[in-house]
Design a protein around this motif. Structure first.
Motif, PDB file in Angstrom:
ATOM      1  N   ASP A 205       2.143   9.160 -26.230  1.00 42.59           N
ATOM      2  CA  ASP A 205       2.470   9.680 -24.907  1.00 42.59           C
ATOM      3  C   ASP A 205       1.464   9.098 -23.914  1.00 42.59           C
ATOM      4  OD1 ASP A 205       3.168  11.038 -22.651  1.00 42.59           O
ATOM      5  OD2 ASP A 205       3.031  13.058 -23.522  1.00 42.59           O
ATOM      6  N   TYR A 206       1.882   8.028 -23.252  1.00 39.88           N
ATOM      7  CA  TYR A 206       0.977   7.411 -22.290  1.00 39.88           C
ATOM      8  C   TYR A 206       1.259   7.875 -20.863  1.00 39.88           C
ATOM      9  CZ  TYR A 206       4.901   4.045 -22.212  1.00 39.88           C
ATOM     10  OH  TYR A 206       6.136   3.455 -22.160  1.00 39.88           O
ATOM     11  N   GLY A 207       2.078   8.931 -20.747  1.00 41.44           N
ATOM     12  CA  GLY A 207       2.309   9.520 -19.439  1.00 41.44           C
ATOM     13  C   GLY A 207       3.328   8.742 -18.630  1.00 41.44           C
ATOM     14  N   PRO A 208       3.792   9.309 -17.520  1.00 38.75           N
ATOM     15  CA  PRO A 208       4.764   8.602 -16.683  1.00 38.75           C
ATOM     16  C   PRO A 208       4.134   7.386 -16.009  1.00 38.75           C
ATOM     17  CG  PRO A 208       4.005  10.597 -15.591  1.00 38.75           C
ATOM     18  CD  PRO A 208       3.443  10.643 -16.985  1.00 38.75           C
ATOM     19  N   ILE A 209       4.881   6.284 -16.004  1.00 42.74           N
ATOM     20  CA  ILE A 209       4.427   5.077 -15.319  1.00 42.74           C
ATOM     21  C   ILE A 209       5.016   5.084 -13.903  1.00 42.74           C
ATOM     22  CG2 ILE A 209       4.481   2.561 -15.289  1.00 42.74           C
ATOM     23  CD1 ILE A 209       2.755   3.684 -17.488  1.00 42.74           C
ATOM     24  N   THR A 210       4.152   5.022 -12.901  1.00 46.98           N
ATOM     25  CA  THR A 210       4.583   5.025 -11.508  1.00 46.98           C
ATOM     26  C   THR A 210       4.043   3.796 -10.793  1.00 46.98           C
ATOM     27  OG1 THR A 210       2.665   6.239 -10.673  1.00 46.98           O
ATOM     28  CG2 THR A 210       4.495   7.557 -11.556  1.00 46.98           C
ATOM     29  N   ILE A 211       4.493   3.631  -9.554  1.00 47.25           N
ATOM     30  CA  ILE A 211       4.017   2.507  -8.738  1.00 47.25           C
ATOM     31  C   ILE A 211       2.504   2.566  -8.565  1.00 47.25           C
ATOM     32  CG2 ILE A 211       4.122   1.479  -6.444  1.00 47.25           C
ATOM     33  CD1 ILE A 211       6.533   0.874  -8.151  1.00 47.25           C
ATOM     34  N   ASP A 212       1.971   3.780  -8.561  1.00 47.14           N
ATOM     35  CA  ASP A 212       0.526   3.934  -8.361  1.00 47.14           C
ATOM     36  C   ASP A 212      -0.288   3.370  -9.516  1.00 47.14           C
ATOM     37  OD1 ASP A 212       1.028   5.176  -5.963  1.00 47.14           O
ATOM     38  OD2 ASP A 212       0.998   7.197  -6.812  1.00 47.14           O
ATOM     39  N   ASP A 213       0.354   3.091 -10.664  1.00 47.93           N
ATOM     40  CA  ASP A 213      -0.355   2.532 -11.812  1.00 47.93           C
ATOM     41  C   ASP A 213      -0.541   1.019 -11.696  1.00 47.93           C
ATOM     42  OD1 ASP A 213      -0.655   4.961 -13.338  1.00 47.93           O
ATOM     43  OD2 ASP A 213       1.497   4.891 -13.673  1.00 47.93           O
ATOM     44  N   CYS A 220       7.099  -8.126   1.938  1.00 50.70           N
ATOM     45  CA  CYS A 220       7.820  -7.339   2.938  1.00 50.70           C
ATOM     46  C   CYS A 220       7.605  -5.833   2.825  1.00 50.70           C
ATOM     47  CB  CYS A 220       9.328  -7.623   2.850  1.00 50.70           C
ATOM     48  SG  CYS A 220       9.839  -9.133   3.713  1.00 50.70           S
ATOM     49  N   ASP A 221       7.719  -5.305   1.611  1.00 46.62           N
ATOM     50  CA  ASP A 221       7.815  -3.852   1.475  1.00 46.62           C
ATOM     51  C   ASP A 221       6.476  -3.213   1.155  1.00 46.62           C
ATOM     52  OD1 ASP A 221      10.665  -3.897   1.772  1.00 46.62           O
ATOM     53  OD2 ASP A 221      10.756  -4.749  -0.236  1.00 46.62           O
ATOM     54  N   ASP A 222       6.354  -1.949   1.543  1.00 51.60           N
ATOM     55  CA  ASP A 222       5.219  -1.170   1.080  1.00 51.60           C
ATOM     56  C   ASP A 222       5.645  -0.379  -0.152  1.00 51.60           C
ATOM     57  OD1 ASP A 222       6.647   1.087   1.937  1.00 51.60           O
ATOM     58  OD2 ASP A 222       5.682   1.082   3.894  1.00 51.60           O
ATOM     59  N   ALA A 223       4.704   0.305  -0.741  1.00 49.98           N
ATOM     60  CA  ALA A 223       4.973   0.975  -2.021  1.00 49.98           C
ATOM     61  C   ALA A 223       6.042   2.046  -1.916  1.00 49.98           C
ATOM     62  CB  ALA A 223       3.680   1.590  -2.562  1.00 49.98           C
ATOM     63  N   SER A 224       6.287   2.571  -0.726  1.00 47.11           N
ATOM     64  CA  SER A 224       7.224   3.687  -0.591  1.00 47.11           C
ATOM     65  C   SER A 224       8.659   3.297  -0.890  1.00 47.11           C
ATOM     66  CB  SER A 224       7.130   4.270   0.823  1.00 47.11           C
ATOM     67  OG  SER A 224       7.551   3.303   1.786  1.00 47.11           O
ATOM     68  N   VAL A 225       8.995   2.010  -0.782  1.00 51.37           N
ATOM     69  CA  VAL A 225      10.376   1.590  -1.021  1.00 51.37           C
ATOM     70  C   VAL A 225      10.543   0.908  -2.377  1.00 51.37           C
ATOM     71  CG1 VAL A 225      10.816   1.360   1.436  1.00 51.37           C
ATOM     72  CG2 VAL A 225      10.042  -0.629   0.141  1.00 51.37           C
ATOM     73  N   THR A 227      10.805   0.732  -6.440  1.00 47.81           N
ATOM     74  CA  THR A 227      11.233   1.585  -7.551  1.00 47.81           C
ATOM     75  C   THR A 227      10.806   0.942  -8.863  1.00 47.81           C
ATOM     76  OG1 THR A 227      13.410   0.504  -7.681  1.00 47.81           O
ATOM     77  CG2 THR A 227      13.207   2.447  -6.252  1.00 47.81           C
ATOM     78  N   ILE A 228      10.632   1.776  -9.890  1.00 42.45           N
ATOM     79  CA  ILE A 228      10.196   1.281 -11.196  1.00 42.45           C
ATOM     80  C   ILE A 228      11.043   1.938 -12.272  1.00 42.45           C
ATOM     81  CG2 ILE A 228       8.383   3.039 -11.404  1.00 42.45           C
ATOM     82  CD1 ILE A 228       6.707   0.888 -12.853  1.00 42.45           C
ATOM     83  N   ALA A 229      11.371   1.176 -13.297  1.00 44.18           N
ATOM     84  CA  ALA A 229      12.197   1.695 -14.384  1.00 44.18           C
ATOM     85  C   ALA A 229      11.812   1.026 -15.692  1.00 44.18           C
ATOM     86  CB  ALA A 229      13.688   1.455 -14.091  1.00 44.18           C
ATOM     87  N   LEU A 230      11.933   1.794 -16.782  1.00 43.32           N
ATOM     88  CA  LEU A 230      11.714   1.244 -18.125  1.00 43.32           C
ATOM     89  C   LEU A 230      12.907   0.388 -18.490  1.00 43.32           C
ATOM     90  CD1 LEU A 230      10.040   1.299 -20.835  1.00 43.32           C
ATOM     91  CD2 LEU A 230      11.523   3.195 -21.509  1.00 43.32           C
ATOM     92  N   THR A 231      12.685  -0.894 -18.768  1.00 40.15           N
ATOM     93  CA  THR A 231      13.773  -1.812 -19.110  1.00 40.15           C
ATOM     94  C   THR A 231      13.629  -2.413 -20.504  1.00 40.15           C
ATOM     95  OG1 THR A 231      12.552  -3.557 -17.925  1.00 40.15           O
ATOM     96  CG2 THR A 231      14.284  -2.402 -16.714  1.00 40.15           C
ATOM     97  N   GLU A 248       8.341  -2.684 -21.478  1.00 45.96           N
ATOM     98  CA  GLU A 248       8.639  -3.451 -20.267  1.00 45.96           C
ATOM     99  C   GLU A 248       9.072  -2.512 -19.146  1.00 45.96           C
ATOM    100  OE1 GLU A 248      11.066  -7.429 -19.657  1.00 45.96           O
ATOM    101  OE2 GLU A 248      12.428  -5.712 -19.584  1.00 45.96           O
ATOM    102  N   TYR A 249       8.414  -2.660 -18.019  1.00 46.30           N
ATOM    103  CA  TYR A 249       8.787  -1.914 -16.820  1.00 46.30           C
ATOM    104  C   TYR A 249       9.141  -2.915 -15.724  1.00 46.30           C
ATOM    105  CZ  TYR A 249       7.396   2.582 -18.715  1.00 46.30           C
ATOM    106  OH  TYR A 249       7.330   3.720 -19.472  1.00 46.30           O
ATOM    107  N   THR A 250      10.231  -2.640 -14.993  1.00 47.26           N
ATOM    108  CA  THR A 250      10.699  -3.542 -13.953  1.00 47.26           C
ATOM    109  C   THR A 250      10.564  -2.862 -12.593  1.00 47.26           C
ATOM    110  OG1 THR A 250      12.254  -4.662 -15.435  1.00 47.26           O
ATOM    111  CG2 THR A 250      12.665  -4.843 -13.072  1.00 47.26           C
ATOM    112  N   ILE A 251       9.904  -3.561 -11.675  1.00 51.23           N
ATOM    113  CA  ILE A 251       9.721  -3.071 -10.314  1.00 51.23           C
ATOM    114  C   ILE A 251      10.716  -3.789  -9.411  1.00 51.23           C
ATOM    115  CG2 ILE A 251       8.118  -2.947  -8.370  1.00 51.23           C
ATOM    116  CD1 ILE A 251       5.841  -2.775 -10.368  1.00 51.23           C
ATOM    117  N   THR A 252      11.452  -3.020  -8.614  1.00 50.98           N
ATOM    118  CA  THR A 252      12.455  -3.558  -7.701  1.00 50.98           C
ATOM    119  C   THR A 252      12.033  -3.260  -6.275  1.00 50.98           C
ATOM    120  OG1 THR A 252      14.190  -3.150  -9.355  1.00 50.98           O
ATOM    121  CG2 THR A 252      14.893  -3.565  -7.088  1.00 50.98           C
TER     122      THR A 252
END
Length: 439
Positions: A205-213, A220-225, A227-231, A248-252
């Motif tokens: 259990d390595y905890g939830p992976i978020t943009i803050d990690d 163009c974008d700041d962190a607020s827009v 998204t991250i998902a386990l792929t 693998e985590y994918t940031i969009t």
């Protein structure tokens, strides 16, 4: 008939110049012909010469751009050389706007700084002028992230040398095709299966992976827009098998560009093999005065290593013969493929009294029934107190024991597996052993 004469000289001369008439002054476009056929020719009459010769000479004074003034001097000359002239003024002007031509709508991409630029040459599709060169300019030349998704109309202005102008437009679509750059993210994980883990895996259990990690860079974008998902991989809280699993985590980003980041979860086998170590055994010599030690290596198993690859040693080895009334220490050692080792020891006591021969008591003194049994057996005695009943499996391991001190007890063997067992009946008058079949 007499006559006399004299001569009179009459000299006939032409000193009269032709009368010349110039064509009217005119104004023409810079790309028009100034040939007399188009701008007019002078005419002349003469008192003597029916066809005086008419010629012209141009004097050009240049103006601004393509403007100029042509002074065309016409001369009429008769056959006697008498001449007259007149001037025709031809004004050359440029009042025609250039032909502005734009390229078809096109797409540009933002750079890593979120910027893009174009020039008039990118919009011009061969603009031209009727008389000379042109200069071009555009009203929008730079684009930013704010322009993504909204087509921008760009106007091209074309100006000729006399400041005549025309325009055309095209549409520029701005795209952001640069994904997020990941500078750093979650670290690789290394752990083991644990001491008593019966499975060849462990929950991580390595905890939830978020943009803050992540440490990110995006044009163009700041962190607020983002998204991250386990792929790929198993995800936090899953059971990870021994070995290396790639997560693998994918940031969009806000424009749909994707960047993948991976880290590994490495699980090593830190669980020792398990040996179903027997309790100390009391076995029968079978009336032979000796006992052959069995093979107990099959009592070992491991969470990751298969039975065929698990190294199990026994000391003394199976087949070793030991005498009756002896006690032998048996040591089992199991080593798995990861090098984890487990050792167990137990004693084997060879007892002459534990035999199938009913010689301690008379058979008539104790009856055991039913045999075979599905679970419940009864013991009937003739004035004999049964102090204790011990049940051994066929390998001599004690599996049940009952302290009684009563006559005619009932014994519950329901929990035993289907097998053949040895029942050792201890009474105040001696010991009796019997075989019983549990079905």
């Amino acid at each position: 008939g007499n006559a006399s004469n004299c001569d009179q000289i009459i000299t006939v001369v032409d000193t009269t110049a032709p009368v010349i008439t110039c064509p009217a002054d005119t104004t023409v476009e810079c790309d028009a012909s100034t040939d007399p056929a188009d701008t007019g020719s002078a005419t002349a009459v003469d008192n003597c010469d029916g066809m005086p010769v008419i010629t012209f000479v141009d004097a050009v004074v240049a103006g601004t751009g393509n403007n100029s003034v042509i002074t065309r001097t016409w001369t009429a000359t008769d056959a006697n050389g008498n001449a007259s002239n007149c001037d025709q003024i031809i004004t050359v002007v440029d009042t025609t706007a250039p032909d502005a031509m734009c390229v078809a709508p096109f797409t540009i991409e933002l750079d890593a700084m979120g910027m893009a630029s174009i020039t008039a040459a990118d919009i011009d599709n061969g603009s031209s002028d009727n008389c000379g060169t042109v200069t071009t300019s555009i009203d929008v030349s730079t684009f930013t992230c704010a322009d993504v998704g909204t087509p921008v109309t760009v106007t091209l202005t074309v100006i000729d040398e006399n400041m005549n102008s025309s325009t055309c437009t095209t549409v520029v679509t701005v795209e952001d095709n640069i994904p997020v750059t990941i500078l750093s993210g979650p670290a690789d994980i290394f752990t083991g299966t644990g001491v008593n883990n019966g499975d060849c895996m462990t929950v991580v259990d390595y905890g939830p992976i978020t943009i803050d990690d992540f440490v990110l860079d995006d044009n163009c974008d700041d962190a607020s827009v983002l998204t991250i998902a386990l792929t790929g991989g198993l995800g936090s809280g899953a059971s990870f098998p021994v070995g290396v699993t790639t997560e693998e985590y994918t940031i969009t980003d806000g424009n749909g560009n994707q960047t993948s980041y991976t880290f590994t979860v490495t699980i090593v086998d830190t669980t020792d093999p398990v040996i179903d170590c027997p309790d100390d055994l009391i076995v029968s010599d079978g009336g032979t005065g000796a006992y052959t030690i069995e093979d107990y290596t099959g009592l070992a198993f491991d969470n990751c290593t298969s039975d065929t690859d698990l190294i199990v040693t026994q000391d003394p080895v199976a087949g070793t013969v030991v005498p009756a009334l002896s006690t032998t220490m048996v040591t089992l050692t199991a080593t798995d493929e990861a090098g984890n080792t487990t050792t167990c020891t137990f004693e084997i006591l060879v007892d002459e009294t534990l035999s199938v021969e009913e010689n301690a008591l008379e058979v008539r003194d104790v009856k055991l029934f039913p045999n075979p049994t599905s679970g419940i057996i009864k013991l009937e005695t003739t004035n004999v107190i049964i102090e204790k009943v011990e049940v051994y499996d066929i390998r001599g391991r004690l599996v049940q024991s009952f302290e009684l001190n009563i006559e005619n007890p009932t014994i519950d063997l329901t929990d035993l597996q289907v097998a053949t067992y040895i029942v050792r009946i201890q009474t105040e008058r001696g010991t009796l052993t019997k075989r019983i079949i549990k079905n």
